[in-house]
Design a protein around this motif. Structure first.
Motif, PDB file in Angstrom:
ATOM      1  N   TYR A 121       0.784  -1.236   0.000  1.00 53.93           N
ATOM      2  CA  TYR A 121       0.000   0.000   0.000  1.00 53.93           C
ATOM      3  C   TYR A 121       0.817   1.288   0.000  1.00 53.93           C
ATOM      4  O   TYR A 121       0.257   2.370   0.048  1.00 53.93           O
ATOM      5  CB  TYR A 121      -0.956  -0.001   1.208  1.00 53.93           C
ATOM      6  CG  TYR A 121      -2.155  -0.889   0.981  1.00 53.93           C
ATOM      7  CD1 TYR A 121      -3.276  -0.423   0.283  1.00 53.93           C
ATOM      8  CD2 TYR A 121      -2.174  -2.197   1.441  1.00 53.93           C
ATOM      9  CE1 TYR A 121      -4.362  -1.232   0.069  1.00 53.93           C
ATOM     10  CE2 TYR A 121      -3.257  -3.027   1.220  1.00 53.93           C
ATOM     11  CZ  TYR A 121      -4.352  -2.540   0.536  1.00 53.93           C
ATOM     12  OH  TYR A 121      -5.434  -3.346   0.312  1.00 53.93           O
ATOM     13  N   THR A 122       2.163   1.191  -0.035  1.00 54.69           N
ATOM     14  CA  THR A 122       2.920   2.456  -0.185  1.00 54.69           C
ATOM     15  C   THR A 122       2.622   3.011  -1.568  1.00 54.69           C
ATOM     16  O   THR A 122       2.118   2.289  -2.447  1.00 54.69           O
ATOM     17  CB  THR A 122       4.440   2.240  -0.071  1.00 54.69           C
ATOM     18  OG1 THR A 122       4.792   1.147  -0.910  1.00 54.69           O
ATOM     19  CG2 THR A 122       4.858   1.980   1.354  1.00 54.69           C
ATOM     20  N   THR A 123       2.946   4.282  -1.756  1.00 58.58           N
ATOM     21  CA  THR A 123       2.540   4.923  -3.016  1.00 58.58           C
ATOM     22  C   THR A 123       3.148   4.255  -4.246  1.00 58.58           C
ATOM     23  O   THR A 123       2.656   4.434  -5.344  1.00 58.58           O
ATOM     24  CB  THR A 123       2.920   6.418  -3.020  1.00 58.58           C
ATOM     25  OG1 THR A 123       4.212   6.553  -2.449  1.00 58.58           O
ATOM     26  CG2 THR A 123       1.906   7.227  -2.226  1.00 58.58           C
ATOM     27  N   ASN A 124       4.236   3.450  -4.079  1.00 58.70           N
ATOM     28  CA  ASN A 124       4.702   2.718  -5.265  1.00 58.70           C
ATOM     29  C   ASN A 124       4.490   1.214  -5.139  1.00 58.70           C
ATOM     30  O   ASN A 124       5.043   0.430  -5.878  1.00 58.70           O
ATOM     31  CB  ASN A 124       6.176   3.057  -5.574  1.00 58.70           C
ATOM     32  CG  ASN A 124       7.042   2.910  -4.335  1.00 58.70           C
ATOM     33  OD1 ASN A 124       6.582   2.341  -3.329  1.00 58.70           O
ATOM     34  ND2 ASN A 124       8.257   3.415  -4.400  1.00 58.70           N
ATOM     35  N   ALA A 132      -2.918   5.988  -5.257  1.00 55.94           N
ATOM     36  CA  ALA A 132      -2.279   7.305  -5.124  1.00 55.94           C
ATOM     37  C   ALA A 132      -2.849   8.354  -6.083  1.00 55.94           C
ATOM     38  O   ALA A 132      -3.159   9.474  -5.653  1.00 55.94           O
ATOM     39  CB  ALA A 132      -0.774   7.168  -5.296  1.00 55.94           C
ATOM     40  N   PRO A 133      -3.054   8.015  -7.372  1.00 57.84           N
ATOM     41  CA  PRO A 133      -3.606   9.028  -8.289  1.00 57.84           C
ATOM     42  C   PRO A 133      -5.007   9.475  -7.878  1.00 57.84           C
ATOM     43  O   PRO A 133      -5.450  10.569  -8.217  1.00 57.84           O
ATOM     44  CB  PRO A 133      -3.669   8.308  -9.644  1.00 57.84           C
ATOM     45  CG  PRO A 133      -2.749   7.154  -9.519  1.00 57.84           C
ATOM     46  CD  PRO A 133      -2.730   6.765  -8.076  1.00 57.84           C
ATOM     47  N   VAL A 138      -2.824   5.107   1.943  1.00 61.02           N
ATOM     48  CA  VAL A 138      -3.156   4.110   2.956  1.00 61.02           C
ATOM     49  C   VAL A 138      -1.991   3.927   3.927  1.00 61.02           C
ATOM     50  O   VAL A 138      -2.153   4.100   5.132  1.00 61.02           O
ATOM     51  CB  VAL A 138      -3.531   2.764   2.296  1.00 61.02           C
ATOM     52  CG1 VAL A 138      -3.826   1.724   3.370  1.00 61.02           C
ATOM     53  CG2 VAL A 138      -4.739   2.947   1.379  1.00 61.02           C
ATOM     54  N   ALA A 139      -0.819   3.593   3.378  1.00 58.29           N
ATOM     55  CA  ALA A 139       0.330   3.387   4.252  1.00 58.29           C
ATOM     56  C   ALA A 139       0.693   4.702   4.918  1.00 58.29           C
ATOM     57  O   ALA A 139       0.578   5.768   4.309  1.00 58.29           O
ATOM     58  CB  ALA A 139       1.503   2.844   3.455  1.00 58.29           C
ATOM     59  N   PHE A 140       1.120   4.614   6.169  1.00 64.04           N
ATOM     60  CA  PHE A 140       1.531   5.778   6.963  1.00 64.04           C
ATOM     61  C   PHE A 140       0.381   6.752   7.242  1.00 64.04           C
ATOM     62  O   PHE A 140       0.603   7.931   7.434  1.00 64.04           O
ATOM     63  CB  PHE A 140       2.719   6.503   6.303  1.00 64.04           C
ATOM     64  CG  PHE A 140       3.759   5.528   5.796  1.00 64.04           C
ATOM     65  CD1 PHE A 140       4.322   4.602   6.674  1.00 64.04           C
ATOM     66  CD2 PHE A 140       4.133   5.510   4.458  1.00 64.04           C
ATOM     67  CE1 PHE A 140       5.265   3.677   6.214  1.00 64.04           C
ATOM     68  CE2 PHE A 140       5.069   4.585   4.007  1.00 64.04           C
ATOM     69  CZ  PHE A 140       5.634   3.666   4.874  1.00 64.04           C
ATOM     70  N   THR A 141      -0.839   6.251   7.244  1.00 66.14           N
ATOM     71  CA  THR A 141      -2.000   7.066   7.640  1.00 66.14           C
ATOM     72  C   THR A 141      -2.880   6.220   8.563  1.00 66.14           C
ATOM     73  O   THR A 141      -2.714   4.988   8.625  1.00 66.14           O
ATOM     74  CB  THR A 141      -2.879   7.474   6.428  1.00 66.14           C
ATOM     75  OG1 THR A 141      -3.489   6.283   5.907  1.00 66.14           O
ATOM     76  CG2 THR A 141      -2.080   8.162   5.338  1.00 66.14           C
ATOM     77  N   PRO A 142      -3.843   6.823   9.260  1.00 67.36           N
ATOM     78  CA  PRO A 142      -4.782   6.031  10.089  1.00 67.36           C
ATOM     79  C   PRO A 142      -5.524   4.973   9.287  1.00 67.36           C
ATOM     80  O   PRO A 142      -5.867   3.916   9.823  1.00 67.36           O
ATOM     81  CB  PRO A 142      -5.742   7.093  10.638  1.00 67.36           C
ATOM     82  CG  PRO A 142      -4.929   8.344  10.668  1.00 67.36           C
ATOM     83  CD  PRO A 142      -4.024   8.266   9.467  1.00 67.36           C
TER      84      PRO A 142
END
Lengths: 277, 351
Positions: A121-124, A132-133, A138-142
């Motif tokens: 789920y990281t942006t890449n 992302a677009p 998702v990653a690094f968020t609640p």
């Protein structure tokens, strides 16, 4: 009076032995360590205690821990119910496999799950790059925290609802239909109330499990204070700073909340039993 | 309501549950579907309710075609073998369920529902238990709740699937007499399924005796008991002794020498079955020389209104005979004694 003194004959002996073992076991594993937490906390004054547990960073972490856990447990209550329904009501190839997959979150080290979810789920990542677009991170968020907490809580609702649903005989639904109930009425007035106690129990267990989760969350949350930091992580941070009393103070808060939750679960189970006798 | 079933067939895979069945039920009648398990009686009942659909044939309710009608539209009352009560609802709520789920336009007002349920509770004699949950009731009480729940929607016909099957003997007997009285009181067309011949004979106005998907006989208890259509019906309605026999010179003979008084109707020398009910034997310790079966007493059960005796016949078959307590005292039988049995009445059916 004399009758009371006569020892009751049991088929299987050993009440004294097993009871003694149970008490020892629970003391060593649960009661003594937990008492230690309270003892350690008492080295703080009330003022220091409140300063620690009511610090803005601590409050933010409770919000995330309990909030994300509640959302995850709700998601599990809904989707877990559907999974249980499918597993009980329909026969299809690969049913056993799906049934086994449900238990996977029990068995998998949660850190592994955390890393896998983060990678995806990281942006890449495989999934993250498509989200992302759309402006969804998702990653690094609640949202990521909720995602992994949903994963680890999945089996609870399925495994509590499944046996109860299995027990409901088809004639119950037929009876409702003969009496003129529409399908939706049969579901909302007959099936759901019968499953409700199991569903609530499953929800509470998934919630309690999520509150205590650590391993998977620390990878996907990014651990930003005030934003994506959960309470268990805050406790670890305090430990790393040698603030043992502060760490136990937070632990006491979590312990009390967990205890309240267990009490709730037990009350619900008692209530369910009372109705069925 | 009058019900007509015509040429109904139902298959489950390779198994034929109902084979071309036709049947008429009169308005206000109490009809029993009787047969051994697997004979199709429950399937027929479920098709009438709309819980199952037939592969061929038709159903008419008061002349109106109901074959494809769904279960809600049929307005039937159905009582399940295991009650199927809603365990999360009180007795009161269980009975009120059928009224509460009606569309708003047809739903009675709250007061009316309360009144109606209270009346039904009185009818099934459960007024005090209205606020109990099904788990807190005995089997007989649950069955009565199930019945009241089925009656609450004012069904056009009441269908009961083995209504007393799961109850113990004493409660069973009480409940079936009660059902009989209830039927006399409310006179709703009622069909019930049972495998218990005694129950069917006692409760029903008419019996439909079924066997492997077909109807063997339809008639009043008197008709089917005293004038059974075939060997199956005779055998099914009560205890019997079966003998192989064939007709010689116009008289049926069991093992060459026992015949009834009347000449038989069967053809000469064709294998037949002769049935004798256990209570239709003359039993004596002295030989008369004609029409008797010689044997030895094997077992005696003197408990009950009649004394049940097992006799090993001279050709090695067990014969059951029931005699009165007085006769038993007179004969002073004990195991091992030699006795002679004369059939008072025999039913002969082709083999």
């Amino acid at each position: 009076m004399r009758a009371n003194l006569v020892k009751k004959q049991r088929v299987i002996p050993g009440f004294g032995l097993t009871m003694g073992y149970s008490l020892l076991y629970l003391s060593l594993l649960v009661l003594i360590p937990l008492a230690g937490i309270f003892l350690k906390t008492t080295t703080l004054s009330w003022a220091q205690f409140f300063e620690t547990v009511a610090a803005p960073r601590a409050l933010a972490s409770y919000r995330l821990s309990f909030g994300a856990s509640a959302v995850a447990a709700l998601l599990n209550a809904f989707f877990g119910f559907i999974v249980a329904w499918v597993l009980v009501r329909y026969h299809f190839p690969g049913k056993q496999i799906i049934d086994a997959i449900v238990d996977l979150p029990f068995a998998l080290p949660t850190a592994v799950a955390g890393i896998a979810f983060t990678a995806l789920y990281t942006t890449n990542g495989w999934i993250g790059r498509w989200l992302a677009p759309l402006g969804i991170k998702v990653a690094f968020t609640p949202v990521g925290v909720i995602l992994v907490l949903t994963f680890i809580g999945l089996p609870f609702v399925v495994r509590t609802v499944q046996p109860v649903l299995q027990d409901i005989q088809p004639d119950i639904e037929e009876a409702a239909a003969v009496l003129g109930a529409r399908r939706t009425q049969t579901f909302t007035r007959v099936l759901l109330p019968m499953l409700w106690p199991a569903l609530v129990t499953g929800f509470a267990m998934a919630f309690a499990r999520a509150v205590g989760e650590y391993g998977s969350v620390i990878f996907i949350s990014g651990n930003m204070p005030m934003r994506t930091e959960i309470t268990p992580l805050l406790i670890i941070t305090k430990l790393e700073q040698y603030d043992y009393a502060g760490a136990t103070a937070l632990a006491v808060v979590m312990l009390l909340v967990s205890f309240a939750l267990l009490l709730l679960i037990n009350t619900l189970q008692w209530w369910t039993r009372r109705q069925r006798v | 309501m009058r019900i007509e079933v015509q040429n109904m067939t139902k298959r489950f895979g390779a198994f034929t549950a109902l084979n071309n069945i036709s049947l008429q039920v009169q308005t206000g009648e109490l009809l029993a579907l009787l047969g051994p398990s697997g004979c199709g009686k429950t399937t027929l009942l479920r098709i009438l309710a709309g819980l199952e659909f037939s592969d061929a044939g038709s159903i008419r309710f008061d002349g109106e075609d109901a074959t494809g009608q769904n279960v809600r539209a049929r307005r039937v009352g159905f009582v399940f073998q295991h009650y199927a009560l809603f365990r999360h609802m009180t007795v009161f709520e269980n009975i009120a369920f059928g009224l509460r789920v009606r569309p708003r336009s047809q739903r009675p007002a709250r007061v009316e529902i309360t009144e109606k349920v209270t009346n039904l509770l009185r009818l099934v004699k459960l007024q005090e238990l209205a606020q109990r949950y099904p788990a807190q009731l005995s089997g007989g009480q649950r069955q009565r709740v199930a019945l009241a729940r089925a009656l609450a929607v004012e069904p056009r016909v009441l269908l009961l699937d083995e209504p007393f099957g799961a109850l113990d003997a004493k409660v069973r007997q009480e409940l079936r007499r009660w059902l009989r009285r209830l039927h006399e009181e409310i006179h709703i067309t009622t069909i019930f399924v049972t495998h218990d011949q005694e129950e069917a004979l006692e409760v029903a106005d008419r019996l439909v005796i079924m066997n492997s998907g077909e109807i063997e006989q339809i008639g009043t208890p008197e008709q089917v008991y005293h004038h059974p259509a075939n060997a199956f019906v005779f055998h099914f309605l009560g205890d019997v002794n079966l003998f192989r026999c064939r007709t010689e010179n116009g008289y049926p003979l069991i093992i060459g020498h026992v015949t009834p008084e009347q000449p038989g109707e069967a053809e000469e020398n064709v294998a037949e079955k002769a049935f004798v009910r256990p209570h239709l034997f003359n039993i004596s310790t002295q030989a008369h020389g004609v029409n008797e079966i010689k044997g030895k007493v094997v077992h005696i059960n003197p408990a009950g209104p009649t004394v049940k005796i097992e006799i090993m016949s001279e050709w090695g078959e067990i014969v059951h005979a029931h005699i009165s307590q007085e006769q038993y005292a007179e004969l002073q039988l004990c195991p091992g004694a030699q006795v002679f049995l004369q059939p008072k009445q025999m039913q002969i059916f082709p083999d």
